[in-house]
Design an enzyme around this catalytic site. Structure first.
Site, PDB file in Angstrom:
ATOM      1  N   ASP A 103       0.892  -1.159   0.000  1.00  0.00           N
ATOM      2  CA  ASP A 103       0.000   0.000   0.000  1.00  0.00           C
ATOM      3  C   ASP A 103       0.929   1.208   0.000  1.00  0.00           C
ATOM      4  O   ASP A 103       1.690   1.414   0.966  1.00  0.00           O
ATOM      5  CB  ASP A 103      -0.863   0.020   1.262  1.00  0.00           C
ATOM      6  CG  ASP A 103      -1.982  -1.002   1.233  1.00  0.00           C
ATOM      7  OD1 ASP A 103      -1.964  -1.884   0.356  1.00  0.00           O
ATOM      8  OD2 ASP A 103      -2.863  -0.930   2.108  1.00  0.00           O
ATOM      9  N   HIS A 118       4.857  -7.327   0.105  1.00  0.00           N
ATOM     10  CA  HIS A 118       4.541  -8.632  -0.456  1.00  0.00           C
ATOM     11  C   HIS A 118       5.231  -8.845  -1.801  1.00  0.00           C
ATOM     12  O   HIS A 118       5.648  -7.886  -2.449  1.00  0.00           O
ATOM     13  CB  HIS A 118       3.020  -8.758  -0.624  1.00  0.00           C
ATOM     14  CG  HIS A 118       2.262  -8.679   0.673  1.00  0.00           C
ATOM     15  ND1 HIS A 118       1.647  -9.774   1.246  1.00  0.00           N
ATOM     16  CD2 HIS A 118       2.042  -7.645   1.532  1.00  0.00           C
ATOM     17  CE1 HIS A 118       1.073  -9.416   2.389  1.00  0.00           C
ATOM     18  NE2 HIS A 118       1.298  -8.124   2.576  1.00  0.00           N
ATOM     19  N   SER A 135       8.882   4.531   4.686  1.00  0.00           N
ATOM     20  CA  SER A 135       9.888   3.633   4.141  1.00  0.00           C
ATOM     21  C   SER A 135       9.624   3.415   2.663  1.00  0.00           C
ATOM     22  O   SER A 135       8.615   3.868   2.125  1.00  0.00           O
ATOM     23  CB  SER A 135       9.890   2.305   4.903  1.00  0.00           C
ATOM     24  OG  SER A 135       8.623   2.040   5.469  1.00  0.00           O
TER      25      SER A 135
END
Length: 379
Positions: free
Chosen positions: A159, A215, A330
């Protein structure tokens, strides 16, 4: 139509509250965008709707002093500043691992209007620290993976606010302005860097309010044990990334994972090229089509924890968890070899304009173009 939302970072000096502020008129937003006090992001890929993400006032002032030239531009590289960033990031990680940090969770939820219904554990009282909530897990159905069984499709790893460039050269012209940004400096591996020279790049920037687990964008096999590269904790905000005197991605702490991708398939589902699903092969094997995933820490990021991408031979299905970040903003970087990927046109177009696009885990971002020919066959 342009809209406006809040963004921001938190430091230990004001960890009791996340501050809101609004910029009421467009001309102020344009001025602020020029100096990176905030920035526009695309929130709807079909309509191109832009949203203004405003930075809190304390963050604007502090980051502008460091990166926008009010003082000598070299100040951000000074050992004293780098040490301050590292110390603050480590201290913040400890603060948010402490049991009393749970008091910050409700403030965080309210500020960023988080949807608790998608959490694997929606009962906030069950979390034992702020960091445990920060790298919270989602329900398995909260982020559907686009064409999960189709190895040809590439999906978003996080996301995030996404930029994609079909050539790394384009990325350095538009977005990644640090003078020292090269694949060699990023990967610290001469052979690996040479295999991806001239290739494509995707940059996934996670803001504090985002789901902070990342992911796998493809299906494949981890080719070698993930490698940690020591570094500092410079912010990954566009103010720093777009500054030629700050080399964010090559200076920050990071972990490098090399993935041998499953072969692409034809219309009938038949694999084209060799099958690497048994986990064989080495990084030096040029005939194997692979990608590189780099997870990068940033200012106030306590740690980078790999969960599914640590060991050689680990099988990854598209959408499998690779790891998570503790508190802070990040970035993840995804590299492909030359000619091996076609990113979606809307993402390429907005990225070339210097705009990021909001995407979620599992959302389609491109497709693979076919096996990479040996170096002797490449133009």
């Amino acid at each position: 139509m342009d809209k406006q939302v809040d963004g921001g970072i938190l430091t230990s000096a004001n960890q009791k509250k996340w501050y809101h502020t609004s910029l009421p008129v467009n001309w102020i937003q344009k001025l602020s965008s020029e100096y990176h006090f905030g920035n526009y992001v695309i929130t709807d890929r079909e309509t191109g709707t832009r949203v203004w993400e405003d930075m809190p006032i304390y963050a604007r002032i502090g980051m502008h002093l460091l990166f926008a030239g009010m003082f000598d531009r070299k100040v951000a590289k000074a050992h004293r500043i780098q040490h301050l960033f590292s110390v603050e990031s480590v201290n913040q990680g400890r603060n948010f691992d402490a049991p009393e940090s749970v008091a910050q969770i409700q403030h965080f939820i309210k500020t960023y209007k988080l949807d608790l219904s998608e959490l694997l554990e929606p009962d906030v009282s069950k979390y034992t620290s702020f960091n445990e909530f920060f790298h919270r897990k989602l329900r398995p159905d909260a982020r559907p993976i686009h064409e999960k069984d189709n190895p040809n499709i590439i999906v978003s790893s996080a996301d995030c606010r996404l930029c994609v460039y079909e050539s790394i050269h384009s990325a350095t012209k538009v977005w990644v302005k640090g003078k020292a940004f090269t694949l060699q400096n990023l990967l610290r591996n001469t052979l690996l860097a040479s295999q991806f020279e001239g290739g494509s790049i995707a940059l996934f920037r996670l803001a504090p309010q985002d789901y902070h687990r990342f992911h796998s964008p493809v299906s494949g096999v981890v080719m070698e044990e993930a490698r940690k590269i020591a570094g500092g904790y410079v912010t990954v905000n566009p103010m720093a990334v777009n500054n030629e005197d700050v080399d964010v991605f090559t200076e920050n702490v990071r972990k490098v994972t090399v993935i041998a991708m499953d072969p692409i398939v034809d219309e009938e589902g038949v694999a084209i090229g060799g099958d690497i699903r048994e986990g064989e092969g080495e990084v030096g094997d040029l005939e194997m089509e692979k990608c590189v995933f780099v997870s990068i820490g940033a200012l106030l990021v306590g740690s980078i924890e790999l969960t599914g991408a640590k060991s050689a031979g680990t099988r990854l299905d598209k959408g499998d968890e690779l790891g998570y970040f503790a508190y802070g903003g990040s970035t993840c970087i995804l590299l492909f070899q030359p000619g091996s990927v076609r990113f979606d046109e809307d993402l390429v177009g907005t990225s070339l304009k210097g705009l990021e696009t909001l995407v979620k885990v599992g959302e389609r971002i491109g497709e693979r173009a076919g096996p990479v020919p040996p170096p002797s066959c490449q133009l």
